[in-house]
Design a protein around this motif. Structure first.
Motif, PDB file in Angstrom:
ATOM      1  N   GLY A  45     -67.471  28.006  40.216  1.00  0.00           N
ATOM      2  CA  GLY A  45     -67.373  27.305  38.941  1.00  0.00           C
ATOM      3  C   GLY A  45     -66.229  27.669  38.037  1.00  0.00           C
ATOM      4  O   GLY A  45     -66.056  27.054  36.974  1.00  0.00           O
ATOM      5  N   ALA A  46     -65.431  28.667  38.391  1.00  0.00           N
ATOM      6  CA  ALA A  46     -64.266  28.996  37.569  1.00  0.00           C
ATOM      7  C   ALA A  46     -63.236  27.873  37.652  1.00  0.00           C
ATOM      8  O   ALA A  46     -63.197  27.117  38.624  1.00  0.00           O
ATOM      9  CB  ALA A  46     -63.645  30.314  38.024  1.00  0.00           C
ATOM     10  N   ILE A  47     -62.422  27.777  36.627  1.00  0.00           N
ATOM     11  CA  ILE A  47     -61.394  26.726  36.544  1.00  0.00           C
ATOM     12  C   ILE A  47     -60.029  27.362  36.745  1.00  0.00           C
ATOM     13  O   ILE A  47     -59.666  28.310  36.042  1.00  0.00           O
ATOM     14  CB  ILE A  47     -61.460  26.017  35.174  1.00  0.00           C
ATOM     15  CG1 ILE A  47     -62.848  25.381  34.984  1.00  0.00           C
ATOM     16  CG2 ILE A  47     -60.364  24.964  35.056  1.00  0.00           C
ATOM     17  CD1 ILE A  47     -63.104  24.911  33.566  1.00  0.00           C
ATOM     18  N   TRP A  48     -59.277  26.847  37.697  1.00  0.00           N
ATOM     19  CA  TRP A  48     -57.962  27.392  38.013  1.00  0.00           C
ATOM     20  C   TRP A  48     -56.913  26.904  37.028  1.00  0.00           C
ATOM     21  O   TRP A  48     -56.866  25.726  36.659  1.00  0.00           O
ATOM     22  CB  TRP A  48     -57.545  26.996  39.427  1.00  0.00           C
ATOM     23  CG  TRP A  48     -56.142  27.406  39.789  1.00  0.00           C
ATOM     24  CD1 TRP A  48     -55.041  26.624  39.852  1.00  0.00           C
ATOM     25  CD2 TRP A  48     -55.706  28.738  40.128  1.00  0.00           C
ATOM     26  NE1 TRP A  48     -53.940  27.372  40.216  1.00  0.00           N
ATOM     27  CE2 TRP A  48     -54.322  28.676  40.383  1.00  0.00           C
ATOM     28  CE3 TRP A  48     -56.361  29.974  40.233  1.00  0.00           C
ATOM     29  CZ2 TRP A  48     -53.580  29.798  40.750  1.00  0.00           C
ATOM     30  CZ3 TRP A  48     -55.621  31.085  40.587  1.00  0.00           C
ATOM     31  CH2 TRP A  48     -54.251  30.991  40.837  1.00  0.00           C
ATOM     32  N   GLN A  49     -56.059  27.825  36.578  1.00  0.00           N
ATOM     33  CA  GLN A  49     -54.876  27.487  35.797  1.00  0.00           C
ATOM     34  C   GLN A  49     -53.659  27.989  36.559  1.00  0.00           C
ATOM     35  O   GLN A  49     -53.687  29.077  37.128  1.00  0.00           O
ATOM     36  CB  GLN A  49     -54.943  28.120  34.406  1.00  0.00           C
ATOM     37  CG  GLN A  49     -56.094  27.622  33.546  1.00  0.00           C
ATOM     38  CD  GLN A  49     -55.968  26.168  33.160  1.00  0.00           C
ATOM     39  OE1 GLN A  49     -54.879  25.583  33.228  1.00  0.00           O
ATOM     40  NE2 GLN A  49     -57.067  25.553  32.750  1.00  0.00           N
ATOM     41  N   GLY A  50     -52.589  27.206  36.552  1.00  0.00           N
ATOM     42  CA  GLY A  50     -51.448  27.496  37.404  1.00  0.00           C
ATOM     43  C   GLY A  50     -50.499  28.556  36.902  1.00  0.00           C
ATOM     44  O   GLY A  50     -49.559  28.925  37.614  1.00  0.00           O
ATOM     45  N   SER A  51     -50.715  29.056  35.687  1.00  0.00           N
ATOM     46  CA  SER A  51     -49.823  30.072  35.134  1.00  0.00           C
ATOM     47  C   SER A  51     -50.511  30.776  33.976  1.00  0.00           C
ATOM     48  O   SER A  51     -51.520  30.303  33.440  1.00  0.00           O
ATOM     49  CB  SER A  51     -48.520  29.436  34.638  1.00  0.00           C
ATOM     50  OG  SER A  51     -48.775  28.611  33.509  1.00  0.00           O
ATOM     51  N   VAL A  52     -49.935  31.905  33.578  1.00  0.00           N
ATOM     52  CA  VAL A  52     -50.418  32.619  32.403  1.00  0.00           C
ATOM     53  C   VAL A  52     -50.329  31.709  31.176  1.00  0.00           C
ATOM     54  O   VAL A  52     -51.253  31.649  30.357  1.00  0.00           O
ATOM     55  CB  VAL A  52     -49.587  33.904  32.184  1.00  0.00           C
ATOM     56  CG1 VAL A  52     -49.915  34.541  30.842  1.00  0.00           C
ATOM     57  CG2 VAL A  52     -49.828  34.890  33.323  1.00  0.00           C
ATOM     58  N   THR A  79     -41.396  34.625  27.225  1.00  0.00           N
ATOM     59  CA  THR A  79     -41.647  33.249  26.787  1.00  0.00           C
ATOM     60  C   THR A  79     -42.847  32.621  27.467  1.00  0.00           C
ATOM     61  O   THR A  79     -43.456  31.694  26.929  1.00  0.00           O
ATOM     62  CB  THR A  79     -40.403  32.370  27.044  1.00  0.00           C
ATOM     63  OG1 THR A  79     -40.061  32.450  28.445  1.00  0.00           O
ATOM     64  CG2 THR A  79     -39.231  32.827  26.205  1.00  0.00           C
ATOM     65  N   ASN A  80     -43.213  33.116  28.647  1.00  0.00           N
ATOM     66  CA  ASN A  80     -44.360  32.565  29.368  1.00  0.00           C
ATOM     67  C   ASN A  80     -45.590  33.465  29.294  1.00  0.00           C
ATOM     68  O   ASN A  80     -46.577  33.213  29.987  1.00  0.00           O
ATOM     69  CB  ASN A  80     -43.995  32.323  30.835  1.00  0.00           C
ATOM     70  CG  ASN A  80     -42.923  31.260  30.989  1.00  0.00           C
ATOM     71  OD1 ASN A  80     -43.010  30.197  30.389  1.00  0.00           O
ATOM     72  ND2 ASN A  80     -41.900  31.547  31.784  1.00  0.00           N
ATOM     73  N   GLY A  81     -45.529  34.489  28.441  1.00  0.00           N
ATOM     74  CA  GLY A  81     -46.616  35.454  28.366  1.00  0.00           C
ATOM     75  C   GLY A  81     -47.710  35.059  27.395  1.00  0.00           C
ATOM     76  O   GLY A  81     -47.623  34.057  26.666  1.00  0.00           O
ATOM     77  N   LEU A  82     -48.736  35.868  27.354  1.00  0.00           N
ATOM     78  CA  LEU A  82     -49.895  35.570  26.521  1.00  0.00           C
ATOM     79  C   LEU A  82     -49.567  35.559  25.034  1.00  0.00           C
ATOM     80  O   LEU A  82     -50.031  34.683  24.301  1.00  0.00           O
ATOM     81  CB  LEU A  82     -50.996  36.608  26.787  1.00  0.00           C
ATOM     82  CG  LEU A  82     -51.675  36.563  28.155  1.00  0.00           C
ATOM     83  CD1 LEU A  82     -52.677  37.704  28.278  1.00  0.00           C
ATOM     84  CD2 LEU A  82     -52.373  35.223  28.375  1.00  0.00           C
ATOM     85  N   ILE A  83     -48.797  36.528  24.572  1.00  0.00           N
ATOM     86  CA  ILE A  83     -48.560  36.637  23.132  1.00  0.00           C
ATOM     87  C   ILE A  83     -47.803  35.430  22.584  1.00  0.00           C
ATOM     88  O   ILE A  83     -48.064  34.969  21.469  1.00  0.00           O
ATOM     89  CB  ILE A  83     -47.831  37.960  22.814  1.00  0.00           C
ATOM     90  CG1 ILE A  83     -48.794  39.135  23.070  1.00  0.00           C
ATOM     91  CG2 ILE A  83     -47.326  37.990  21.375  1.00  0.00           C
ATOM     92  CD1 ILE A  83     -48.189  40.505  22.916  1.00  0.00           C
TER      93      ILE A  83
END
Length: 287
Positions: A45-52, A79-83
């Motif tokens: 049931g988890a949902i996949w995301q293609g990137s952070v 630039t592609n990170g969580l913060i």
């Protein structure tokens, strides 16, 4: 309403932790560099995301459980990170065992972006992760920690706020320092018992309930007796933790000879190809 959770890192422990959150009824989005490691979670049931970046834009609370401090930096910064990409007000929880200084840096940068960061490394290995019996050592702002206590309750049976950012990681270093020397003693006791011609199972029954008792003795020695060296916690990651602890101790002017000895023994095992074995493979140093 329960928050939507993002979970990054589905290795030996992360997978079980994310699975427990799914079972508790949370919506869990996941991303990991090796997509195949998330297969079981997606089937449940988890949902996949293609990137952070994509994951950050879809979730309210984001948990990271990756390998090394450099992996933490890659996930959180840039630039592609969580913060840079998390929604304002989101809570970022790093459960990786990492550097206290890095935890402080994450908290500072997160605050600049109106985010909240917690360092919450864990102890308990694969067994604790599966059974929701981890010990969680928490650093960060108290009011933020209070908000995610329901999540911690699904993952652990011992979750303690230690203080401001970095305090969780400092506490985890105390945990690893204690384990390092304990593993030497546990392993040497087993080798001694076998050389003396004793039945190691009966010896374990006798000493595990006395003054020598410990989690490592009770949970890892049976694996060694079965010659099961599969990882509940990788040797390579333990070496990483001991390195962080030694560097931190040196910054505080402390010498920890027991920890240094344990690190030397484990490094020799790693050079002999045991880096992906569990920490109980220290037994192989003696035989």
């Amino acid at each position: 309403m329960k928050p939507t959770i993002g979970f990054i890192g589905t290795g030996v422990m992360g997978k079980s932790m994310a699975h427990r959150l799914l079972e508790a009824g949370y919506d869990v989005h996941t991303y990991t560099r090796t997509a195949s490691k998330a297969k079981e979670l997606l089937q449940n049931g988890a949902i996949w995301q293609g990137s952070v970046k994509e994951l950050a834009k879809q979730t309210d609370v984001i948990i990271t459980m990756v390998g090394y401090p450099r992996d933490v930096e890659e996930v959180y910064f840039g630039t592609n990170g969580l913060i840079e990409n998390a929604l304002k007000g989101s809570i970022l929880i790093d459960m990786t065992t990492s550097s206290p200084d890095l935890a402080k840096k994450i908290a500072e940068k997160a605050k600049e972006k109106e985010l909240h960061a917690i360092d919450a490394p864990v102890s308990g290995g694969d067994i604790g992760a599966r059974n929701g019996k981890l010990s969680i050592m928490v650093g960060g702002e108290n009011h933020t920690v209070d908000q995610v206590m329901p999540i911690f309750k699904e993952l652990g049976q011992n979750y303690v706020w230690q203080g401001p950012a970095g305090a969780g990681q400092f506490t985890k270093m105390c945990n690893q320092i204690a384990i390092a020397s304990t593993m030497i003693g546990v392993t040497e006791a087993l080798v001694y018992a076998e050389k003396a011609g004793l039945d190691p199972n009966i010896v374990l029954e006798s000493i595990s309930g006395g003054a020598a008792g410990s989690w490592s003795l009770s949970h890892l020695t049976p694996r060694v007796i079965r010659r099961d060296f599969s990882p509940g916690f990788f040797i390579k990651h333990f070496i990483k933790d001991m390195t962080i602890a030694i560097e931190s101790a040196e910054e505080m002017g402390i010498d920890l000879p027991g920890l240094k000895l344990a690190k030397e023994l484990y490094e020799e095992l790693a050079r002999n190809g045991e880096e992906n074995s569990g920490t109980q493979a220290l037994y192989k140093y003696y035989v």
